[in-house]
Design a protein around this motif. Structure first.
Motif, PDB file in Angstrom:
ATOM      1  N   THR A  58      15.657 -12.067  12.317  1.00 23.00           N
ATOM      2  CA  THR A  58      15.741 -11.547  13.689  1.00 23.00           C
ATOM      3  C   THR A  58      15.626 -12.602  14.773  1.00 23.00           C
ATOM      4  O   THR A  58      16.004 -12.352  15.915  1.00 23.00           O
ATOM      5  N   GLY A  59      15.063 -13.762  14.463  1.00 24.60           N
ATOM      6  CA  GLY A  59      14.809 -14.776  15.474  1.00 24.60           C
ATOM      7  C   GLY A  59      13.528 -14.545  16.260  1.00 24.60           C
ATOM      8  O   GLY A  59      13.218 -15.287  17.190  1.00 24.60           O
ATOM      9  N   TYR A  60      12.750 -13.523  15.885  1.00 19.18           N
ATOM     10  CA  TYR A  60      11.507 -13.206  16.598  1.00 19.18           C
ATOM     11  C   TYR A  60      10.287 -13.822  15.931  1.00 19.18           C
ATOM     12  O   TYR A  60      10.243 -14.013  14.718  1.00 19.18           O
ATOM     13  N   LYS A  61       9.285 -14.073  16.773  1.00 16.36           N
ATOM     14  CA  LYS A  61       7.925 -14.385  16.346  1.00 16.36           C
ATOM     15  C   LYS A  61       7.034 -13.330  16.989  1.00 16.36           C
ATOM     16  O   LYS A  61       7.448 -12.659  17.935  1.00 16.36           O
ATOM     17  N   GLY A  62       5.808 -13.183  16.483  1.00 14.04           N
ATOM     18  CA  GLY A  62       4.894 -12.205  17.061  1.00 14.04           C
ATOM     19  C   GLY A  62       3.525 -12.307  16.437  1.00 14.04           C
ATOM     20  O   GLY A  62       3.241 -13.223  15.659  1.00 14.04           O
ATOM     21  N   ASP A  63       2.673 -11.347  16.796  1.00 11.96           N
ATOM     22  CA  ASP A  63       1.330 -11.257  16.234  1.00 11.96           C
ATOM     23  C   ASP A  63       1.367 -10.322  15.027  1.00 11.96           C
ATOM     24  O   ASP A  63       1.829  -9.182  15.146  1.00 11.96           O
ATOM     25  N   PHE A  64       0.871 -10.783  13.894  1.00  8.47           N
ATOM     26  CA  PHE A  64       0.918 -10.042  12.633  1.00  8.47           C
ATOM     27  C   PHE A  64      -0.468  -9.510  12.287  1.00  8.47           C
ATOM     28  O   PHE A  64      -1.443 -10.262  12.306  1.00  8.47           O
ATOM     29  N   ILE A  65      -0.530  -8.234  11.933  1.00 14.15           N
ATOM     30  CA  ILE A  65      -1.751  -7.607  11.430  1.00 14.15           C
ATOM     31  C   ILE A  65      -1.385  -6.919  10.116  1.00 14.15           C
ATOM     32  O   ILE A  65      -0.426  -6.149  10.064  1.00 14.15           O
ATOM     33  N   LEU A  66      -2.144  -7.199   9.066  1.00 17.48           N
ATOM     34  CA  LEU A  66      -1.887  -6.538   7.781  1.00 17.48           C
ATOM     35  C   LEU A  66      -2.170  -5.048   7.933  1.00 17.48           C
ATOM     36  O   LEU A  66      -3.269  -4.645   8.303  1.00 17.48           O
ATOM     37  N   ALA A  67      -1.157  -4.231   7.665  1.00 19.36           N
ATOM     38  CA  ALA A  67      -1.298  -2.779   7.778  1.00 19.36           C
ATOM     39  C   ALA A  67      -1.623  -2.134   6.437  1.00 19.36           C
ATOM     40  O   ALA A  67      -2.175  -1.038   6.387  1.00 19.36           O
ATOM     41  N   GLY A  68      -1.285  -2.793   5.339  1.00 20.95           N
ATOM     42  CA  GLY A  68      -1.597  -2.231   4.030  1.00 20.95           C
ATOM     43  C   GLY A  68      -0.937  -2.985   2.899  1.00 20.95           C
ATOM     44  O   GLY A  68       0.020  -3.729   3.097  1.00 20.95           O
ATOM     45  N   GLU A  69      -1.480  -2.769   1.715  1.00 26.22           N
ATOM     46  CA  GLU A  69      -0.939  -3.308   0.468  1.00 26.22           C
ATOM     47  C   GLU A  69      -0.673  -2.110  -0.445  1.00 26.22           C
ATOM     48  O   GLU A  69      -1.575  -1.317  -0.694  1.00 26.22           O
ATOM     49  N   THR A  70       0.554  -1.991  -0.908  1.00 24.36           N
ATOM     50  CA  THR A  70       0.912  -0.866  -1.764  1.00 24.36           C
ATOM     51  C   THR A  70       1.688  -1.358  -2.986  1.00 24.36           C
ATOM     52  O   THR A  70       2.247  -2.450  -2.982  1.00 24.36           O
ATOM     53  N   SER A  71       1.735  -0.533  -3.994  1.00 26.92           N
ATOM     54  CA  SER A  71       2.509  -0.825  -5.197  1.00 26.92           C
ATOM     55  C   SER A  71       3.820  -0.054  -5.121  1.00 26.92           C
ATOM     56  O   SER A  71       3.810   1.158  -4.914  1.00 26.92           O
ATOM     57  N   PRO A  72       4.961  -0.720  -5.286  1.00 27.33           N
ATOM     58  CA  PRO A  72       6.232  -0.003  -5.197  1.00 27.33           C
ATOM     59  C   PRO A  72       6.408   1.038  -6.305  1.00 27.33           C
ATOM     60  O   PRO A  72       6.979   2.089  -6.075  1.00 27.33           O
ATOM     61  N   ASN A  73       5.914   0.742  -7.490  1.00 24.15           N
ATOM     62  CA  ASN A  73       5.993   1.682  -8.604  1.00 24.15           C
ATOM     63  C   ASN A  73       5.073   1.174  -9.715  1.00 24.15           C
ATOM     64  O   ASN A  73       5.512   0.421 -10.581  1.00 24.15           O
TER      65      ASN A  73
END
Length: 192
Positions: free
Chosen positions: A107-122
């Motif tokens: 995207t060409g963007y930078k920003g502030d990152f906050i971990l929202a969650g860790e999940t298992s795809p399957n």
């Protein structure tokens, strides 16, 4: 009078008696395991897909719009609306580094990152995790990088419209819907 309650079984991990790799490259390793349950039942072959970790970004601007991508997905042979996402490469020191790299590349963007969650795809047959980040305070840093194997369009869409797209079946990527919910929940919690 007899009780209709079933006795709960003690759940234990399976024992792996043997394992062989059927396919391995940069993107996936397919493994066939010979497993034995705690009750002695042999399950063979049991296929496990080992992917690198994946990162998803729920990118919300100051107008309460989410950055959505649109791209062709060959497995389903269709075009899908999704979140910006990617794979944690070997060179990435962490899922956060992977997410920052992918966001800038796509995207060409930078920003502030906050971990929202860790999940298992399957968890039944995938060994990897999905790390979902809420990204705010966007700054356009550069133009997206061209990738000959990945053509995607990006646009900001109102949060409410994205939720309607899910209801209408226009936003169908299940893993991304899960990440979207995690990101929106994290945003809601961070407000108050």
């Amino acid at each position: 009078m007899k009780s209709n309650k079933k006795k709960k079984k003690n759940i234990k991990p399976w024992r792996i008696e043997s394992s062989r790799v059927l396919l391995e490259d940069r993107w996936i390793k397919v493994r066939a395991d010979k497993c034995v349950t705690s009750d002695g039942v042999v399950i063979s072959p049991y296929y496990v897909l080992e992917y690198p970790n994946w990162v998803h970004m729920v990118i919300i601007n100051n107008k309460n719009q989410i950055l959505i991508t649109k791209q062709y997905r060959h497995g389903a042979r269709d075009i899908f609306f999704e979140l910006p996402c990617g794979t944690q490469d070997v060179e990435d020191g962490s899922p956060l580094e992977a997410a920052r790299r992918e966001l800038l590349e796509e995207t060409g963007y930078k920003g502030d990152f906050i971990l929202a969650g860790e999940t298992s795809p399957n968890p039944a047959n995938h060994s990897n995790m999905i790390y979902t980040f809420l990204v705010t305070n966007l700054v356009k840093d550069s133009q997206p990088q061209d990738n000959s194997s990945e053509v995607l369009n990006c646009q900001f869409i109102d949060v409410e419209r994205v939720l309607v797209m899910i209801d209408e079946g226009k936003f169908q990527q299940a893993l991304h819907i899960s990440s979207l919910m995690l990101g929106l929940r994290k945003k809601q919690k961070s407000r108050g």
